[in-house]
Design a protein around this motif. Sequence first.
Motif, PDB file in Angstrom:
ATOM      1  N   PRO A   1       0.841  -1.215   0.000  1.00  0.00           N
ATOM      2  CA  PRO A   1       0.000   0.000   0.000  1.00  0.00           C
ATOM      3  C   PRO A   1       0.869   1.255   0.000  1.00  0.00           C
ATOM      4  O   PRO A   1       2.049   1.211   0.342  1.00  0.00           O
ATOM      5  CB  PRO A   1      -0.801  -0.135   1.297  1.00  0.00           C
ATOM      6  CG  PRO A   1       0.040  -0.995   2.176  1.00  0.00           C
ATOM      7  CD  PRO A   1       0.738  -1.959   1.270  1.00  0.00           C
ATOM      8  N   GLU A   2       0.286   2.387  -0.335  1.00  0.00           N
ATOM      9  CA  GLU A   2       1.034   3.628  -0.479  1.00  0.00           C
ATOM     10  C   GLU A   2       1.656   4.110   0.833  1.00  0.00           C
ATOM     11  O   GLU A   2       2.666   4.814   0.815  1.00  0.00           O
ATOM     12  CB  GLU A   2       0.127   4.730  -1.050  1.00  0.00           C
ATOM     13  CG  GLU A   2      -0.213   4.541  -2.512  1.00  0.00           C
ATOM     14  CD  GLU A   2       1.024   4.535  -3.399  1.00  0.00           C
ATOM     15  OE1 GLU A   2       1.950   5.332  -3.137  1.00  0.00           O
ATOM     16  OE2 GLU A   2       1.074   3.729  -4.338  1.00  0.00           O
ATOM     17  N   ASP A   3       1.061   3.725   1.964  1.00  0.00           N
ATOM     18  CA  ASP A   3       1.630   4.185   3.230  1.00  0.00           C
ATOM     19  C   ASP A   3       2.929   3.478   3.592  1.00  0.00           C
ATOM     20  O   ASP A   3       3.566   3.798   4.597  1.00  0.00           O
ATOM     21  CB  ASP A   3       0.621   4.040   4.374  1.00  0.00           C
ATOM     22  CG  ASP A   3       0.184   2.593   4.598  1.00  0.00           C
ATOM     23  OD1 ASP A   3       0.669   1.694   3.880  1.00  0.00           O
ATOM     24  OD2 ASP A   3      -0.648   2.369   5.491  1.00  0.00           O
ATOM     25  N   ARG A   4       3.343   2.528   2.754  1.00  0.00           N
ATOM     26  CA  ARG A   4       4.624   1.866   2.954  1.00  0.00           C
ATOM     27  C   ARG A   4       5.748   2.547   2.181  1.00  0.00           C
ATOM     28  O   ARG A   4       6.874   2.044   2.151  1.00  0.00           O
ATOM     29  CB  ARG A   4       4.521   0.391   2.539  1.00  0.00           C
ATOM     30  CG  ARG A   4       3.577  -0.442   3.384  1.00  0.00           C
ATOM     31  CD  ARG A   4       4.111  -0.662   4.779  1.00  0.00           C
ATOM     32  NE  ARG A   4       5.394  -1.326   4.777  1.00  0.00           N
ATOM     33  CZ  ARG A   4       5.558  -2.645   4.677  1.00  0.00           C
ATOM     34  NH1 ARG A   4       4.475  -3.432   4.559  1.00  0.00           N
ATOM     35  NH2 ARG A   4       6.749  -3.183   4.695  1.00  0.00           N
ATOM     36  N   ASP A   5       5.451   3.640   1.550  1.00  0.00           N
ATOM     37  CA  ASP A   5       6.477   4.421   0.857  1.00  0.00           C
ATOM     38  C   ASP A   5       7.638   4.658   1.826  1.00  0.00           C
ATOM     39  O   ASP A   5       7.439   5.157   2.939  1.00  0.00           O
ATOM     40  CB  ASP A   5       5.880   5.764   0.408  1.00  0.00           C
ATOM     41  CG  ASP A   5       6.846   6.601  -0.428  1.00  0.00           C
ATOM     42  OD1 ASP A   5       8.068   6.537  -0.184  1.00  0.00           O
ATOM     43  OD2 ASP A   5       6.378   7.337  -1.313  1.00  0.00           O
ATOM     44  N   PRO A   6       8.884   4.301   1.431  1.00  0.00           N
ATOM     45  CA  PRO A   6      10.024   4.464   2.347  1.00  0.00           C
ATOM     46  C   PRO A   6      10.181   5.869   2.888  1.00  0.00           C
ATOM     47  O   PRO A   6      10.602   6.064   4.034  1.00  0.00           O
ATOM     48  CB  PRO A   6      11.220   4.067   1.476  1.00  0.00           C
ATOM     49  CG  PRO A   6      10.654   3.135   0.457  1.00  0.00           C
ATOM     50  CD  PRO A   6       9.283   3.654   0.172  1.00  0.00           C
ATOM     51  N   ARG A   7       9.839   6.880   2.095  1.00  0.00           N
ATOM     52  CA  ARG A   7       9.956   8.258   2.576  1.00  0.00           C
ATOM     53  C   ARG A   7       8.929   8.548   3.668  1.00  0.00           C
ATOM     54  O   ARG A   7       9.213   9.284   4.623  1.00  0.00           O
ATOM     55  CB  ARG A   7       9.799   9.232   1.411  1.00  0.00           C
ATOM     56  CG  ARG A   7      11.037   9.309   0.523  1.00  0.00           C
ATOM     57  CD  ARG A   7      10.732  10.007  -0.766  1.00  0.00           C
ATOM     58  NE  ARG A   7       9.879   9.196  -1.625  1.00  0.00           N
ATOM     59  CZ  ARG A   7      10.274   8.669  -2.780  1.00  0.00           C
ATOM     60  NH1 ARG A   7      11.503   8.870  -3.205  1.00  0.00           N
ATOM     61  NH2 ARG A   7       9.460   7.944  -3.512  1.00  0.00           N
ATOM     62  N   VAL A   8       7.736   7.956   3.529  1.00  0.00           N
ATOM     63  CA  VAL A   8       6.712   8.122   4.569  1.00  0.00           C
ATOM     64  C   VAL A   8       7.144   7.423   5.847  1.00  0.00           C
ATOM     65  O   VAL A   8       7.034   7.975   6.953  1.00  0.00           O
ATOM     66  CB  VAL A   8       5.361   7.561   4.073  1.00  0.00           C
ATOM     67  CG1 VAL A   8       4.328   7.587   5.202  1.00  0.00           C
ATOM     68  CG2 VAL A   8       4.855   8.352   2.878  1.00  0.00           C
ATOM     69  N   VAL A   9       7.671   6.210   5.696  1.00  0.00           N
ATOM     70  CA  VAL A   9       8.136   5.439   6.855  1.00  0.00           C
ATOM     71  C   VAL A   9       9.285   6.163   7.549  1.00  0.00           C
ATOM     72  O   VAL A   9       9.331   6.260   8.782  1.00  0.00           O
ATOM     73  CB  VAL A   9       8.570   4.031   6.420  1.00  0.00           C
ATOM     74  CG1 VAL A   9       9.196   3.266   7.577  1.00  0.00           C
ATOM     75  CG2 VAL A   9       7.389   3.250   5.853  1.00  0.00           C
ATOM     76  N   GLU A  10      10.224   6.711   6.753  1.00  0.00           N
ATOM     77  CA  GLU A  10      11.367   7.416   7.332  1.00  0.00           C
ATOM     78  C   GLU A  10      10.913   8.675   8.066  1.00  0.00           C
ATOM     79  O   GLU A  10      11.446   9.008   9.133  1.00  0.00           O
ATOM     80  CB  GLU A  10      12.360   7.772   6.231  1.00  0.00           C
ATOM     81  CG  GLU A  10      13.651   8.387   6.726  1.00  0.00           C
ATOM     82  CD  GLU A  10      14.505   7.438   7.550  1.00  0.00           C
ATOM     83  OE1 GLU A  10      15.429   7.907   8.238  1.00  0.00           O
ATOM     84  OE2 GLU A  10      14.235   6.208   7.523  1.00  0.00           O
ATOM     85  N   ALA A  11       9.940   9.375   7.511  1.00  0.00           N
ATOM     86  CA  ALA A  11       9.411  10.568   8.182  1.00  0.00           C
ATOM     87  C   ALA A  11       8.767  10.200   9.516  1.00  0.00           C
ATOM     88  O   ALA A  11       8.905  10.925  10.519  1.00  0.00           O
ATOM     89  CB  ALA A  11       8.402  11.273   7.280  1.00  0.00           C
ATOM     90  N   GLN A  12       8.064   9.069   9.555  1.00  0.00           N
ATOM     91  CA  GLN A  12       7.461   8.611  10.801  1.00  0.00           C
ATOM     92  C   GLN A  12       8.535   8.284  11.839  1.00  0.00           C
ATOM     93  O   GLN A  12       8.404   8.613  13.021  1.00  0.00           O
ATOM     94  CB  GLN A  12       6.589   7.387  10.534  1.00  0.00           C
ATOM     95  CG  GLN A  12       5.345   7.684   9.713  1.00  0.00           C
ATOM     96  CD  GLN A  12       4.599   6.428   9.303  1.00  0.00           C
ATOM     97  OE1 GLN A  12       5.131   5.303   9.375  1.00  0.00           O
ATOM     98  NE2 GLN A  12       3.361   6.598   8.881  1.00  0.00           N
ATOM     99  N   ARG A  13       9.615   7.638  11.383  1.00  0.00           N
ATOM    100  CA  ARG A  13      10.708   7.299  12.293  1.00  0.00           C
ATOM    101  C   ARG A  13      11.399   8.555  12.818  1.00  0.00           C
ATOM    102  O   ARG A  13      11.822   8.601  13.973  1.00  0.00           O
ATOM    103  CB  ARG A  13      11.717   6.406  11.577  1.00  0.00           C
ATOM    104  CG  ARG A  13      11.201   4.990  11.315  1.00  0.00           C
ATOM    105  CD  ARG A  13      12.184   4.198  10.490  1.00  0.00           C
ATOM    106  NE  ARG A  13      11.718   2.838  10.272  1.00  0.00           N
ATOM    107  CZ  ARG A  13      12.308   1.982   9.435  1.00  0.00           C
ATOM    108  NH1 ARG A  13      13.383   2.367   8.744  1.00  0.00           N
ATOM    109  NH2 ARG A  13      11.831   0.762   9.295  1.00  0.00           N
ATOM    110  N   THR A  14      11.509   9.566  11.967  1.00  0.00           N
ATOM    111  CA  THR A  14      12.126  10.821  12.397  1.00  0.00           C
ATOM    112  C   THR A  14      11.284  11.474  13.486  1.00  0.00           C
ATOM    113  O   THR A  14      11.820  11.939  14.510  1.00  0.00           O
ATOM    114  CB  THR A  14      12.274  11.783  11.202  1.00  0.00           C
ATOM    115  OG1 THR A  14      13.131  11.194  10.213  1.00  0.00           O
ATOM    116  CG2 THR A  14      12.869  13.114  11.653  1.00  0.00           C
ATOM    117  N   ARG A  15       9.973  11.521  13.293  1.00  0.00           N
ATOM    118  CA  ARG A  15       9.087  12.104  14.315  1.00  0.00           C
ATOM    119  C   ARG A  15       9.176  11.301  15.611  1.00  0.00           C
ATOM    120  O   ARG A  15       9.206  11.885  16.710  1.00  0.00           O
ATOM    121  CB  ARG A  15       7.642  12.143  13.792  1.00  0.00           C
ATOM    122  CG  ARG A  15       7.416  13.166  12.681  1.00  0.00           C
ATOM    123  CD  ARG A  15       5.937  13.354  12.417  1.00  0.00           C
ATOM    124  NE  ARG A  15       5.325  12.144  11.875  1.00  0.00           N
ATOM    125  CZ  ARG A  15       5.227  11.878  10.583  1.00  0.00           C
ATOM    126  NH1 ARG A  15       5.708  12.732   9.695  1.00  0.00           N
ATOM    127  NH2 ARG A  15       4.641  10.771  10.164  1.00  0.00           N
TER     128      ARG A  15
END
Length: 218
Positions: free
Chosen positions: A100-114
């Motif tokens: 799914p689109e929410d698995r985009d690595p950039r989205v995941v990385e942004a979540q990890r940063t937060r």
Amino acid sequence: MRPHTLAALICQGLYEQVRALASAAGRPGAETSLVTGYGAMAETAVVSDLWDVSRDRLALDTFLGRHGYHGPAEGELAAHPWRVDRAPLHALLKAYRDMPEDRDPRVVEAQRTRERLCTEADVLAAVSPVKRPSARLTLRLAARFFPLRGVGKGAFLQCADVVRFVARAHGDHLAAEGVLADPCVIGTRTGTAALRTGDRVRVDGGRGEVLVLQRRRA
């Protein structure tokens, strides 16, 4: 390799300091969140480009030009990187297309940063004011050195790929001259200890075997 090895040793020591800091703040296990989410890391660039290829936003040839030296068992000289054998890459792309689109690595990385920033704030608030400056320094050093691990690994893999390419090119040249029947790169393992210059051998590239036909006379 020396800078990469030095960075790895520094990171190992820093990880222990971050773990001790998390435990002292009453957050044991939080060290896994404190040493990730640093943004533009080497590994993130590979998976982000891979994601874009799976979404038809990046041409496969462009991806291979950037990351073609990666692949299964990529640290082995005998391995076939994506640039040589695209089959494992196509299988990986198929798996990415099904995500799914929410698995985009950039989205995941942004979540990890937060998550990292929130965890840092919690840990700093939990330690005493006297220890807070040293805690901040530890976290800054972690943010400085942990991303370097991927840089060193990438440099090592690119050097290995150059060696692999040169060996294959030389093998093709020897095959054209009739010296080799099937040019290939094989894993030597203990070959440098078992073989000597001047030994006559037969190489089976399909099986990854080397048969000693005649030993060099001393």
